[in-house]
Design a protein around this motif. Sequence first.
Motif, PDB file in Angstrom:
ATOM      1  N   SER A  57      -1.875   6.418  10.526  1.00 42.33           N
ATOM      2  CA  SER A  57      -2.467   5.730   9.377  1.00 42.33           C
ATOM      3  C   SER A  57      -3.792   5.040   9.682  1.00 42.33           C
ATOM      4  O   SER A  57      -4.431   4.508   8.772  1.00 42.33           O
ATOM      5  CB  SER A  57      -1.478   4.675   8.839  1.00 42.33           C
ATOM      6  N   GLY A  58      -4.230   5.048  10.947  1.00 43.99           N
ATOM      7  CA  GLY A  58      -5.471   4.366  11.305  1.00 43.99           C
ATOM      8  C   GLY A  58      -6.688   4.928  10.592  1.00 43.99           C
ATOM      9  O   GLY A  58      -7.575   4.184  10.171  1.00 43.99           O
ATOM     10  N   GLY A  59      -6.740   6.259  10.453  1.00 44.23           N
ATOM     11  CA  GLY A  59      -7.877   6.881   9.778  1.00 44.23           C
ATOM     12  C   GLY A  59      -7.992   6.443   8.333  1.00 44.23           C
ATOM     13  O   GLY A  59      -9.101   6.198   7.827  1.00 44.23           O
ATOM     14  N   GLY A  60      -6.851   6.317   7.656  1.00 41.71           N
ATOM     15  CA  GLY A  60      -6.857   5.865   6.260  1.00 41.71           C
ATOM     16  C   GLY A  60      -7.324   4.426   6.127  1.00 41.71           C
ATOM     17  O   GLY A  60      -8.028   4.074   5.169  1.00 41.71           O
ATOM     18  N   ILE A  61      -6.953   3.592   7.098  1.00 39.31           N
ATOM     19  CA  ILE A  61      -7.386   2.195   7.071  1.00 39.31           C
ATOM     20  C   ILE A  61      -8.899   2.101   7.246  1.00 39.31           C
ATOM     21  O   ILE A  61      -9.584   1.395   6.503  1.00 39.31           O
ATOM     22  CB  ILE A  61      -6.660   1.384   8.165  1.00 39.31           C
ATOM     23  N   VAL A  62      -9.419   2.840   8.242  1.00 37.37           N
ATOM     24  CA  VAL A  62     -10.867   2.841   8.477  1.00 37.37           C
ATOM     25  C   VAL A  62     -11.603   3.386   7.254  1.00 37.37           C
ATOM     26  O   VAL A  62     -12.644   2.862   6.844  1.00 37.37           O
ATOM     27  CB  VAL A  62     -11.207   3.664   9.728  1.00 37.37           C
ATOM     28  N   ARG A  63     -11.052   4.445   6.644  1.00 35.34           N
ATOM     29  CA  ARG A  63     -11.658   5.028   5.434  1.00 35.34           C
ATOM     30  C   ARG A  63     -11.787   3.995   4.332  1.00 35.34           C
ATOM     31  O   ARG A  63     -12.856   3.842   3.725  1.00 35.34           O
ATOM     32  CB  ARG A  63     -10.788   6.192   4.940  1.00 35.34           C
ATOM     33  N   ASP A  64     -10.711   3.268   4.056  1.00 33.18           N
ATOM     34  CA  ASP A  64     -10.730   2.297   2.966  1.00 33.18           C
ATOM     35  C   ASP A  64     -11.686   1.142   3.265  1.00 33.18           C
ATOM     36  O   ASP A  64     -12.371   0.649   2.371  1.00 33.18           O
ATOM     37  CB  ASP A  64      -9.315   1.766   2.713  1.00 33.18           C
ATOM     38  N   LYS A 122      -9.531  -2.331  -0.442  1.00 38.49           N
ATOM     39  CA  LYS A 122      -8.406  -2.903   0.290  1.00 38.49           C
ATOM     40  C   LYS A 122      -7.547  -1.747   0.800  1.00 38.49           C
ATOM     41  O   LYS A 122      -7.192  -0.857   0.030  1.00 38.49           O
ATOM     42  CB  LYS A 122      -7.564  -3.797  -0.620  1.00 38.49           C
ATOM     43  N   PRO A 123      -7.210  -1.724   2.096  1.00 42.74           N
ATOM     44  CA  PRO A 123      -6.433  -0.604   2.637  1.00 42.74           C
ATOM     45  C   PRO A 123      -5.093  -0.446   1.916  1.00 42.74           C
ATOM     46  O   PRO A 123      -4.237  -1.332   1.962  1.00 42.74           O
ATOM     47  CB  PRO A 123      -6.231  -0.988   4.110  1.00 42.74           C
ATOM     48  N   LEU A 124      -4.926   0.679   1.236  1.00 42.06           N
ATOM     49  CA  LEU A 124      -3.676   0.934   0.511  1.00 42.06           C
ATOM     50  C   LEU A 124      -2.500   1.029   1.463  1.00 42.06           C
ATOM     51  O   LEU A 124      -1.361   0.733   1.100  1.00 42.06           O
ATOM     52  CB  LEU A 124      -3.811   2.236  -0.295  1.00 42.06           C
ATOM     53  N   VAL A 125      -2.781   1.445   2.706  1.00 41.90           N
ATOM     54  CA  VAL A 125      -1.725   1.584   3.705  1.00 41.90           C
ATOM     55  C   VAL A 125      -1.010   0.252   3.920  1.00 41.90           C
ATOM     56  O   VAL A 125       0.195   0.211   4.157  1.00 41.90           O
ATOM     57  CB  VAL A 125      -2.331   2.070   5.035  1.00 41.90           C
ATOM     58  N   LEU A 126      -1.741  -0.854   3.813  1.00 44.53           N
ATOM     59  CA  LEU A 126      -1.181  -2.171   4.099  1.00 44.53           C
ATOM     60  C   LEU A 126      -0.791  -2.942   2.845  1.00 44.53           C
ATOM     61  O   LEU A 126      -0.169  -3.993   2.946  1.00 44.53           O
ATOM     62  CB  LEU A 126      -2.203  -3.002   4.890  1.00 44.53           C
ATOM     63  N   ARG A 127      -1.118  -2.422   1.690  1.00 44.03           N
ATOM     64  CA  ARG A 127      -0.951  -3.243   0.490  1.00 44.03           C
ATOM     65  C   ARG A 127      -0.083  -2.612  -0.580  1.00 44.03           C
ATOM     66  O   ARG A 127       0.804  -3.262  -1.132  1.00 44.03           O
ATOM     67  CB  ARG A 127      -2.331  -3.542  -0.101  1.00 44.03           C
ATOM     68  N   ASP A 128      -0.300  -1.353  -0.869  1.00 49.14           N
ATOM     69  CA  ASP A 128       0.228  -0.808  -2.114  1.00 49.14           C
ATOM     70  C   ASP A 128       1.495   0.021  -1.963  1.00 49.14           C
ATOM     71  O   ASP A 128       2.315   0.053  -2.850  1.00 49.14           O
ATOM     72  CB  ASP A 128      -0.857   0.059  -2.780  1.00 49.14           C
ATOM     73  N   GLU A 129       1.662   0.698  -0.840  1.00 52.49           N
ATOM     74  CA  GLU A 129       2.791   1.605  -0.703  1.00 52.49           C
ATOM     75  C   GLU A 129       3.447   1.458   0.662  1.00 52.49           C
ATOM     76  O   GLU A 129       2.844   0.941   1.596  1.00 52.49           O
ATOM     77  CB  GLU A 129       2.334   3.066  -0.871  1.00 52.49           C
ATOM     78  N   ILE A 130       4.703   1.918   0.751  1.00 53.41           N
ATOM     79  CA  ILE A 130       5.358   2.022   2.054  1.00 53.41           C
ATOM     80  C   ILE A 130       4.790   3.249   2.739  1.00 53.41           C
ATOM     81  O   ILE A 130       5.090   4.374   2.356  1.00 53.41           O
ATOM     82  CB  ILE A 130       6.888   2.125   1.914  1.00 53.41           C
ATOM     83  N   TYR A 131       3.958   3.030   3.732  1.00 49.12           N
ATOM     84  CA  TYR A 131       3.263   4.135   4.395  1.00 49.12           C
ATOM     85  C   TYR A 131       3.362   3.993   5.907  1.00 49.12           C
ATOM     86  O   TYR A 131       3.980   4.818   6.582  1.00 49.12           O
ATOM     87  CB  TYR A 131       1.794   4.136   3.953  1.00 49.12           C
ATOM     88  N   ARG A 135       8.363  -0.209  -2.703  1.00 47.65           N
ATOM     89  CA  ARG A 135       7.434  -1.235  -2.245  1.00 47.65           C
ATOM     90  C   ARG A 135       8.149  -2.172  -1.281  1.00 47.65           C
ATOM     91  O   ARG A 135       9.337  -2.449  -1.425  1.00 47.65           O
ATOM     92  CB  ARG A 135       6.899  -2.066  -3.429  1.00 47.65           C
ATOM     93  N   LEU A 136       7.397  -2.688  -0.319  1.00 47.64           N
ATOM     94  CA  LEU A 136       7.919  -3.731   0.547  1.00 47.64           C
ATOM     95  C   LEU A 136       7.807  -5.076  -0.159  1.00 47.64           C
ATOM     96  O   LEU A 136       6.945  -5.249  -1.033  1.00 47.64           O
ATOM     97  CB  LEU A 136       7.130  -3.771   1.863  1.00 47.64           C
ATOM     98  N   PRO A 137       8.662  -6.053   0.200  1.00 41.31           N
ATOM     99  CA  PRO A 137       8.547  -7.386  -0.412  1.00 41.31           C
ATOM    100  C   PRO A 137       7.190  -7.999  -0.103  1.00 41.31           C
ATOM    101  O   PRO A 137       6.630  -7.815   0.988  1.00 41.31           O
ATOM    102  CB  PRO A 137       9.674  -8.178   0.266  1.00 41.31           C
TER     103      PRO A 137
END
Length: 202
Positions: free
Chosen positions: A128-135, A141-150, A192-194
């Motif tokens: 998931s690092g590439g997606g974080i850098v992309r965002d 805001k990195p969707l990996v850390l905010r919006d979905e269980i990824y 979603r995570l809490p």
Amino acid sequence: MTWEVLSIIGTIAFAVSGAIVAMEEEYDILGVYILGIVTAFGGGAIRNLLIGVPISALWEQGMLFQIALLSITAVFLFPNNLLKHWRRWGNFFDAIGLSAFAIQGALYATEMNHPISAVIVAAVLTGSGGGIVRDVLAGRKPLVLRDEIYAVWAILAGACVGLGMASSTLELLVLFVITTVLRILSYTFKWRLPNRSLRSNQ
């Protein structure tokens, strides 16, 4: 051969997603290529630096670089045609990329006899690092850390490899299928995570 095919699918999925985000942000052609390449290879590059793999190993993936460049070019030249298919199949291919890259990163770390904490970090960064850098580069805001269980599924894959629960080819393939299915279920049913928001308390 199986892992090579999965890596190719993951590279294409991540490169295309980076190019699409760049075009949504109205970047020029250089920005499209940079964001596509960073999404496809950024996680692996950061992983290599952290676990001690020579950075030169990244440049040995010549075929994957060519595939990524061709994928980005196709997106840039035919965005409308590909976007229709991407909306339908993009998340599926992205799930394959997440699973394949996370397991690949975990295997890199275990081969270097790193502790399980490093194995999990390597799995998360590769998957998931590439997606974080992309965002971040796109100002989102990195969707990996905010919006979905990824990233959780990358953690799961890394833990299984680090604990020795998946070491043979068959076990790794089963882990790959399970991780992919969990990712598909999480976006299909919007798991979603809490989370806690401080805005309502202000």
